[in-house]
Scaffold this motif. Structure first.
Motif, PDB file in Angstrom:
ATOM      1  N   PRO A 218      88.567 -13.541  27.138  1.00  0.00           N
ATOM      2  CA  PRO A 218      89.846 -12.917  27.511  1.00  0.00           C
ATOM      3  C   PRO A 218      90.577 -12.336  26.318  1.00  0.00           C
ATOM      4  N   GLY A 219      91.017 -11.090  26.460  1.00  0.00           N
ATOM      5  CA  GLY A 219      91.784 -10.445  25.407  1.00  0.00           C
ATOM      6  C   GLY A 219      90.953  -9.852  24.302  1.00  0.00           C
ATOM      7  N   GLN A 220      89.614  -9.932  24.398  1.00  0.00           N
ATOM      8  CA  GLN A 220      88.755  -9.397  23.357  1.00  0.00           C
ATOM      9  C   GLN A 220      87.881  -8.274  23.914  1.00  0.00           C
ATOM     10  N   THR A 221      87.525  -7.334  23.059  1.00  0.00           N
ATOM     11  CA  THR A 221      86.708  -6.203  23.474  1.00  0.00           C
ATOM     12  C   THR A 221      85.544  -6.048  22.514  1.00  0.00           C
ATOM     13  N   TYR A 222      84.669  -5.089  22.826  1.00  0.00           N
ATOM     14  CA  TYR A 222      83.514  -4.832  21.979  1.00  0.00           C
ATOM     15  C   TYR A 222      83.806  -3.793  20.902  1.00  0.00           C
ATOM     16  N   GLU A 223      85.047  -3.417  20.718  1.00  0.00           N
ATOM     17  CA  GLU A 223      85.384  -2.377  19.748  1.00  0.00           C
ATOM     18  C   GLU A 223      85.114  -2.873  18.325  1.00  0.00           C
ATOM     19  N   GLY A 224      84.067  -2.330  17.697  1.00  0.00           N
ATOM     20  CA  GLY A 224      83.791  -2.654  16.310  1.00  0.00           C
ATOM     21  C   GLY A 224      82.986  -3.919  16.092  1.00  0.00           C
ATOM     22  N   TYR A 225      82.725  -4.689  17.149  1.00  0.00           N
ATOM     23  CA  TYR A 225      81.953  -5.898  16.957  1.00  0.00           C
ATOM     24  C   TYR A 225      81.289  -6.321  18.262  1.00  0.00           C
ATOM     25  N   THR A 226      80.392  -7.290  18.167  1.00  0.00           N
ATOM     26  CA  THR A 226      79.702  -7.845  19.320  1.00  0.00           C
ATOM     27  C   THR A 226      79.972  -9.340  19.360  1.00  0.00           C
ATOM     28  N   LEU A 227      80.128  -9.886  20.558  1.00  0.00           N
ATOM     29  CA  LEU A 227      80.349 -11.320  20.709  1.00  0.00           C
ATOM     30  C   LEU A 227      79.077 -11.992  21.207  1.00  0.00           C
ATOM     31  N   LEU A 228      78.709 -13.109  20.556  1.00  0.00           N
ATOM     32  CA  LEU A 228      77.643 -13.942  21.090  1.00  0.00           C
ATOM     33  C   LEU A 228      78.206 -14.775  22.242  1.00  0.00           C
ATOM     34  N   PRO A 229      77.345 -15.315  23.083  1.00  0.00           N
ATOM     35  CA  PRO A 229      77.847 -16.151  24.186  1.00  0.00           C
ATOM     36  C   PRO A 229      78.688 -17.340  23.719  1.00  0.00           C
ATOM     37  N   ASN A 230      78.472 -17.798  22.485  1.00  0.00           N
ATOM     38  CA  ASN A 230      79.278 -18.919  21.974  1.00  0.00           C
ATOM     39  C   ASN A 230      80.584 -18.470  21.332  1.00  0.00           C
ATOM     40  N   GLY A 231      80.876 -17.168  21.397  1.00  0.00           N
ATOM     41  CA  GLY A 231      82.143 -16.649  20.890  1.00  0.00           C
ATOM     42  C   GLY A 231      82.112 -16.173  19.455  1.00  0.00           C
ATOM     43  N   LEU A 232      80.989 -16.324  18.747  1.00  0.00           N
ATOM     44  CA  LEU A 232      80.907 -15.859  17.363  1.00  0.00           C
ATOM     45  C   LEU A 232      80.986 -14.333  17.327  1.00  0.00           C
ATOM     46  N   ARG A 233      81.868 -13.822  16.488  1.00  0.00           N
ATOM     47  CA  ARG A 233      82.063 -12.377  16.382  1.00  0.00           C
ATOM     48  C   ARG A 233      81.153 -11.808  15.308  1.00  0.00           C
ATOM     49  N   LEU A 234      80.346 -10.811  15.688  1.00  0.00           N
ATOM     50  CA  LEU A 234      79.445 -10.137  14.764  1.00  0.00           C
ATOM     51  C   LEU A 234      80.021  -8.772  14.412  1.00  0.00           C
ATOM     52  N   ILE A 235      80.223  -8.522  13.127  1.00  0.00           N
ATOM     53  CA  ILE A 235      80.808  -7.271  12.661  1.00  0.00           C
ATOM     54  C   ILE A 235      79.761  -6.517  11.850  1.00  0.00           C
ATOM     55  N   ALA A 236      79.405  -5.324  12.309  1.00  0.00           N
ATOM     56  CA  ALA A 236      78.418  -4.508  11.601  1.00  0.00           C
ATOM     57  C   ALA A 236      79.042  -3.950  10.330  1.00  0.00           C
ATOM     58  N   ALA A 237      78.362  -4.129   9.198  1.00  0.00           N
ATOM     59  CA  ALA A 237      78.860  -3.671   7.905  1.00  0.00           C
ATOM     60  C   ALA A 237      77.898  -2.656   7.314  1.00  0.00           C
ATOM     61  N   GLU A 238      78.404  -1.452   7.029  1.00  0.00           N
ATOM     62  CA  GLU A 238      77.554  -0.428   6.436  1.00  0.00           C
ATOM     63  C   GLU A 238      77.014  -0.886   5.078  1.00  0.00           C
ATOM     64  N   GLY A 239      77.757  -1.736   4.411  1.00  0.00           N
ATOM     65  CA  GLY A 239      77.310  -2.243   3.127  1.00  0.00           C
ATOM     66  C   GLY A 239      76.085  -3.135   3.219  1.00  0.00           C
TER      67      GLY A 239
END
Length: 323
Positions: A218-239
């Protein structure tokens, strides 16, 4: 028609530092995410880091000093980074003339909009190089884009314990990230949100798997990141692109150092009558640090793992770097 470029220099003079800060720092998918900034640094500064290990005691008419509170110190240093060059007067005039002709006639503030569009697109490359430097910086490198300061990867390589470093050789990225997230400790969670900065290939691999359909919290979107089913936020880094790397740690563990407080940043764009060219110069201060290197989970996923989107979570083989 010939485009009059006199307004370009005026535009840069008016918006220079705010535009530099917005495009290079605040529009960065990495730096903008990090909450732990230290400003006012021109060379080096000491970070005071709070460590707390409380003991739950019984209520009594006495004072107990069983709980342990400590303040550790780590140093963060910044480098003064300069970008300078020149653009041909005729080429620049032709660029803006073509842009103007393709826009709707009578559009209000078209000059300022075109100038802003040009500068932001141009600064986007500075931002990309800065994102790479933030992670891959190495003062021992011969690459001028990387030798300004030591980035997150070198700090982790030198200071994170080997038992927290992993190599993923079989399975897929979805299963790997779920199993790696099991390594997150209570101490790490106590420092706030734990995130994973990853090679964009990791995020793409997850998007190709069945877990891409997993709804956001709730309150979270996929803008800029992906969520695992356990809620861990994955942020893609060009670096981290093409490294296969995933870094899991409290987001507050990443520290960014800059000046900002004393307006030492510079962004100038001017016309040189002698050479008939437009010249530019950018200067800003930047450095990074990992506050608690021992609270980092570092993994390298093989290309086979990144390309595989079909195997299940239990097919993953994770080995420590020592193993």
């Amino acid at each position: 028609m010939a485009w009059n470029l006199s307004g370009l220099s005026t535009f840069v003079d008016e918006y220079n530092v705010p535009l530099l800060r917005k495009t290079v720092f605040n529009d960065s998918p990495v730096i903008d995410q990090l909450p732990n900034w230290v400003t006012g640094i021109k060379t080096c500064s000491t970070l005071a880091l709070l460590g707390v290990d409380v003991t739950l005691g019984d209520c009594a008419c006495k004072f107990s000093d069983e709980s342990d509170t400590s303040i550790a110190q780590r140093e963060i240093c910044v480098a003064c980074i300069q970008i300078s060059g020149e653009l041909c007067d005729l080429d620049l005039a032709e660029y803006f003339t073509g842009k103007y002709i393709r826009r709707t006639a009578g559009e209000e503030n078209i000059e300022e909009e075109l100038y802003r569009e040009f500068i932001e697109a141009w600064l986007a490359n500075v931002r990309l190089k800065t994102d790479v430097l933030t992670f891959q910086g190495d003062t021992d490198s011969t690459n001028p884009n990387l030798n300004k300061f030591d980035g997150f990867l070198k700090i982790i390589a030198n200071e994170t314990p080997a038992c927290n470093k992993f190599a993923v050789t079989t399975g897929n990225a979805s299963g790997a990230m779920m199993l790696l997230s099991k390594k997150i400790t209570r101490d790490m969670r106590a420092r706030g949100e734990v995130v994973a900065f990853v090679d964009p290939q990791v995020q793409y691999s997850l998007a190709m798997s069945a877990w891409a359909a997993c709804p956001c919290q709730p309150g979270q979107t996929y803008e800029g990141y992906t969520l695992l089913p356990n809620g861990l936020r994955l942020i893609a880094a060009e670096g981290l692109r093409d490294t296969g790397v995933a870094i899991i740690t409290p987001i507050s563990n990443f520290v960014v150092g800059t000046d900002f407080a004393n307006d030492r940043e510079t962004f100038k764009f001017w016309f040189s009558d002698d050479n008939q060219v437009w010249r530019y110069i950018i200067k800003f201060y930047l450095g990074v640090q990992i506050a608690f290197p021992e609270e980092v989970i570092f993994a390298t996923l093989s290309q086979e793992v990144l390309d595989n989107v079909s195997s299940g979570i239990y097919d993953v083989n994770i080995l420590t770097k020592e193993g």
